[in-house]
Design a protein around this motif. Structure first.
Motif, PDB file in Angstrom:
ATOM      1  N   PRO A  70       0.807  -1.225   0.000  1.00 17.69           N
ATOM      2  CA  PRO A  70       0.000   0.000   0.000  1.00 17.69           C
ATOM      3  C   PRO A  70       0.837   1.271   0.000  1.00 17.69           C
ATOM      4  O   PRO A  70       0.364   2.337  -0.414  1.00 17.69           O
ATOM      5  N   ALA A  71       2.092   1.179   0.455  1.00 17.89           N
ATOM      6  CA  ALA A  71       2.968   2.348   0.458  1.00 17.89           C
ATOM      7  C   ALA A  71       3.538   2.650  -0.919  1.00 17.89           C
ATOM      8  O   ALA A  71       4.242   3.654  -1.094  1.00 17.89           O
ATOM      9  N   GLY A  72       3.262   1.791  -1.908  1.00 20.56           N
ATOM     10  CA  GLY A  72       3.752   2.012  -3.260  1.00 20.56           C
ATOM     11  C   GLY A  72       5.068   1.331  -3.568  1.00 20.56           C
ATOM     12  O   GLY A  72       5.589   1.446  -4.681  1.00 20.56           O
ATOM     13  N   ALA A  73       5.629   0.626  -2.592  1.00 18.88           N
ATOM     14  CA  ALA A  73       6.885  -0.080  -2.796  1.00 18.88           C
ATOM     15  C   ALA A  73       6.622  -1.493  -3.295  1.00 18.88           C
ATOM     16  O   ALA A  73       5.485  -1.977  -3.291  1.00 18.88           O
ATOM     17  N   GLU A  74       7.674  -2.138  -3.748  1.00 20.25           N
ATOM     18  CA  GLU A  74       7.607  -3.546  -4.114  1.00 20.25           C
ATOM     19  C   GLU A  74       8.549  -4.332  -3.224  1.00 20.25           C
ATOM     20  O   GLU A  74       9.608  -3.845  -2.846  1.00 20.25           O
ATOM     21  N   ARG A  75       8.126  -5.533  -2.861  1.00 22.39           N
ATOM     22  CA  ARG A  75       9.002  -6.410  -2.091  1.00 22.39           C
ATOM     23  C   ARG A  75       8.955  -7.814  -2.664  1.00 22.39           C
ATOM     24  O   ARG A  75       7.975  -8.213  -3.291  1.00 22.39           O
ATOM     25  N   LEU A  76      10.031  -8.536  -2.472  1.00 21.35           N
ATOM     26  CA  LEU A  76      10.167  -9.894  -2.983  1.00 21.35           C
ATOM     27  C   LEU A  76      10.144 -10.862  -1.812  1.00 21.35           C
ATOM     28  O   LEU A  76      10.958 -10.751  -0.890  1.00 21.35           O
ATOM     29  N   ILE A  77       9.185 -11.790  -1.835  1.00 27.15           N
ATOM     30  CA  ILE A  77       9.022 -12.743  -0.739  1.00 27.15           C
ATOM     31  C   ILE A  77       9.413 -14.141  -1.245  1.00 27.15           C
ATOM     32  O   ILE A  77       8.821 -14.626  -2.215  1.00 27.15           O
ATOM     33  N   PRO A  78      10.396 -14.801  -0.640  1.00 27.75           N
ATOM     34  CA  PRO A  78      10.632 -16.202  -1.001  1.00 27.75           C
ATOM     35  C   PRO A  78       9.321 -16.976  -0.840  1.00 27.75           C
ATOM     36  O   PRO A  78       8.628 -16.811   0.171  1.00 27.75           O
ATOM     37  N   VAL A  79       8.965 -17.780  -1.824  1.00 26.43           N
ATOM     38  CA  VAL A  79       7.655 -18.430  -1.769  1.00 26.43           C
ATOM     39  C   VAL A  79       7.522 -19.328  -0.542  1.00 26.43           C
ATOM     40  O   VAL A  79       6.420 -19.522  -0.016  1.00 26.43           O
ATOM     41  N   LEU A 106       1.151 -12.065   3.745  1.00 28.50           N
ATOM     42  CA  LEU A 106       0.809 -10.807   3.094  1.00 28.50           C
ATOM     43  C   LEU A 106       0.100  -9.883   4.075  1.00 28.50           C
ATOM     44  O   LEU A 106      -0.735 -10.322   4.874  1.00 28.50           O
ATOM     45  N   GLU A 107       0.411  -8.608   3.986  1.00 30.79           N
ATOM     46  CA  GLU A 107      -0.265  -7.610   4.797  1.00 30.79           C
ATOM     47  C   GLU A 107      -1.527  -7.136   4.074  1.00 30.79           C
ATOM     48  O   GLU A 107      -1.635  -7.266   2.852  1.00 30.79           O
ATOM     49  N   PRO A 108      -2.509  -6.585   4.791  1.00 26.72           N
ATOM     50  CA  PRO A 108      -3.747  -6.125   4.150  1.00 26.72           C
ATOM     51  C   PRO A 108      -3.483  -5.174   2.985  1.00 26.72           C
ATOM     52  O   PRO A 108      -2.706  -4.227   3.110  1.00 26.72           O
TER      53      PRO A 108
END
Length: 330
Positions: A180-189, A206-208
């Protein structure tokens, strides 16, 4: 079905903003899981954000490997030449799931986020901590033939039902997410899904409002292309969830195992990757002895319930069989 507000997202930022602005909002893509849950009133989102028109259907080579859009359908993913050539385990796992009609609708992002499987979760007349936190778990002392034997808690014994995620765990994939802050993040599956603990209502980390944009497959995982197999054991030959499934992958140096992946499905609240089984296989010669030991190790911590003890022996044998087929010995 309860009334809800419908919003059509015009771009990823607008979609995330709409979902984050109202607690409990859900994204709509293929709808193969969400719509069923809404019809049964298991899910009652106040707002549904339609993301079907977002430009998230790419298949692109990257410096790191291969990028798959979140809105690419399961069928498009499984049949894509780059996936079939470099990550055949993913193609096998997807084709093993659901039916052709559902795979034509289901999206990659939605497939990852499908809710865990439990008959009591869908039954509003029974207590379920996942559906109503603090109400209890009817499956603990009920009919639990399909339920977890690994990683369960007193609060929940449901299992993750998907197939695609099992292969992605074996392939060391990552999930690209917009916040929601407009950033991207990479989460190991492997860090996307959660074990139930005391909060089984949360299936993922995942966050809301966070939106899955794509799946990243590392180039290193293509080392498993020649020796990988997805085995799904189920009550009927098609259109059925697994009793136990196994994503097995090997990198071989002649007949010796350089590295291995062993991931079990339908045995826990999330795909269950067995680090101990993988470690035991490294340096071993391919064959029944090594693969049988891997099966034993993969289920060594199993805690069966009243009606699903069969999953322990079935899981051991499924691991052995999947590894034998990956090594092309069966």
């Amino acid at each position: 079905m309860q009334p809800f507000e419908y919003v059509r997202a015009t771009d990823p930022a607008a979609g995330v903003a709409a979902a984050a602005a109202l607690a409990g909002s859900r994204y709509l893509a293929g709808g193969t899981n969400l719509v069923d849950l809404m019809k049964e009133e298991v899910e009652r989102p106040p707002r549904v954000v339609d993301i079907t028109r977002l430009p998230l259907r790419q298949v692109q080579r990257t410096r790191g490997g291969l990028s798959l859009g979140a809105l690419l359908t399961n069928t498009e993913t499984a049949n894509h030449p780059l996936v079939r050539e470099n990550y055949p385990l993913l193609s096998q796992a997807i084709v093993a799931g659901a039916s052709g009609q559902l795979r034509n609708m289901a999206t990659n992002g939605g497939n990852l986020l499908q809710r865990t499987r439990c008959n009591y979760f869908y039954d509003l007349a029974t207590p379920c901590n996942k559906r109503q936190p603090g109400s209890g778990c009817a499956a603990r002392d009920g009919r639990n033939r399909i339920h977890a034997v690994l990683g369960w808690s007193e609060a929940c014994v449901a299992t993750y039902p998907g197939d695609m995620a099992n292969a992605l765990y074996a392939l060391d994939a990552a999930v690209r997410v917009r916040t929601p802050a407009g950033a991207e993040r990479l989460i190991p599956v492997t860090e996307l899904h959660r074990l139930p603990g005391d909060t089984p209502q949360r299936d993922t980390t995942l966050e809301p409002g966070e939106l899955i944009l794509g799946i990243e497959l590392p180039v290193a995982a293509a080392a498993f292309a020649r020796h990988a197999h997805y085995l799904k054991v189920r009550d009927r030959a098609s259109y059925a969830f697994a009793m136990v499934s196994v994503a097995a992958a090997l990198e071989l140096d002649g007949q010796r195992i350089r590295q291995a992946r062993v991931v079990l499905g339908s045995v826990a609240h999330k795909p269950w990757r067995s680090a101990v089984a993988e470690a035991a296989l490294v340096g071993q010669s391919v064959g029944e002895a090594a693969f049988r030991q891997a099966g034993q190790l993969a289920l060594q911590d199993a805690r069966p319930l009243a009606h699903n003890g069969y999953k322990v022996e079935l899981g051991r044998r499924a691991v052995e069989r999947a590894l034998m087929r990956a090594a092309r010995l069966a």
